[in-house]
Design a protein around this motif. Structure first.
Motif, short mmCIF file in Angstrom:
data_model
loop_
_atom_site.label_atom_id
_atom_site.label_comp_id
_atom_site.label_asym_id
_atom_site.label_seq_id
_atom_site.Cartn_x
_atom_site.Cartn_y
_atom_site.Cartn_z
N LEU A 25 -43.21 9.21 -93.24
CA LEU A 25 -42.36 8.21 -92.63
C LEU A 25 -41.35 7.72 -93.65
O LEU A 25 -41.71 7.42 -94.79
N HIS A 36 -39.54 9.78 -88.78
CA HIS A 36 -40.99 9.88 -88.91
C HIS A 36 -41.51 11.18 -88.37
O HIS A 36 -40.92 11.82 -87.50
N PRO A 43 -45.47 4.84 -85.52
CA PRO A 43 -44.54 4.72 -86.64
C PRO A 43 -43.99 3.31 -86.86
O PRO A 43 -43.81 2.91 -88.01
#
Length: 172
Positions: A25, A36, A43
Motif C-alpha cells: 500500500l 494498493h 486499504p
C-alpha cells in the motif's frame, strides 16, 4: 491520481523480488490511499492506521534523537507489517508472511519506497512561475512533523549526607 499505474507496476516488481509479500500500500502521510494491492485487507483502514503509526514513530524518533523517520517494523504471529518513508509526502506499507527474509524485505522495501517517493513527489511539486525562471522545483526533504529542538540537560548536586552524589535530569 496519475502516478497510480507506475506505483502498481512497482508493487508487481516488488512482489517478484520478495515472493512472501502478501500486500502493498502506498499512502499519503495524511492517511489517504494512493495505490494498493492488499487482498483481504481493507486499504482505507490500513492507510489510516499507517498514518497513525507514522505519527507515533516520527515522535519516538524525534524524542530519542534518532533523526527523521525512515522505517517501522511490526511483527505479529502471522507475519510482518513494514512501513517505509516514500519521499516527502508518502509512505509504503508492506505486508509479508512470517517466513520472509527480513533483511531482503528491508532492502527491497527501502528501494521501492525511494522509487515511489520519486513518483509521488514529482507529481506533488507545484510548478512555480517567476520572472527569472520558468519552473522551479523544491528539493526533496525527509518526513518530519515538527522541527527538532535541543534538550538541555542540567546537573543538580544534592547534599544528602557526605556522599556528594550528583544526579542528571533532562528538561522536557
Amino acid at each position: 491520481m496519475a502516478a497510480e499505474p507506475p506505483i502498481l507496476d512497482e508493487f508487481r516488481r516488488l512482489r517478484s523480488r520478495v515472493p512472501q509479500l502478501t500486500g502493498a500500500l502506498a499512502a499519503g502521510v495524511d492517511g489517504l490511499v494512493l495505490a494498493h494491492d492488499t487482498p483481504g485487507v481493507e486499504p482505507d483502514g490500513l492507510a489510516a492506521l499507517t498514518a497513525a503509526a507514522l505519527g507515533v514513530a516520527v515522535r519516538v524518533a524525534d524524542a530519542t534523537g534518532r533523526g527523521d523517520f525512515r522505517e517501522l517494523l511490526v511483527r505479529g504471529a502471522g507475519g510482518y507489517v513494514a512501513t517505509y518513508a516514500a519521499g516527502r509526502t508518502a509512505v509504503l506499507t508492506l505486508l509479508a508472511q512470517d517466513n520472509v527474509n527480513v533483511g531482503r524485505l528491508h532492502l527491497e522495501g527501502r528501494r521501492a519506497g525511494a522509487r515511489i517517493g520519486e513518483l509521488v513527489d514529482a507529481e506533488a511539486v507545484p510548478l512555480r512561475r517567476g520572472p527569472a525562471k520558468d519552473v522551479a522545483e523544491e528539493p526533496a526533504r525527509p518526513l518530519t512533523t515538527r522541527p527538532r529542538t535541543a534538550r538541555a540537560s542540567r546537573t543538580t548536586a544534592t547534599n544528602a549526607g557526605s556522599s556528594g552524589n550528583a544526579r542528571t535530569t533532562t528538561d522536557s
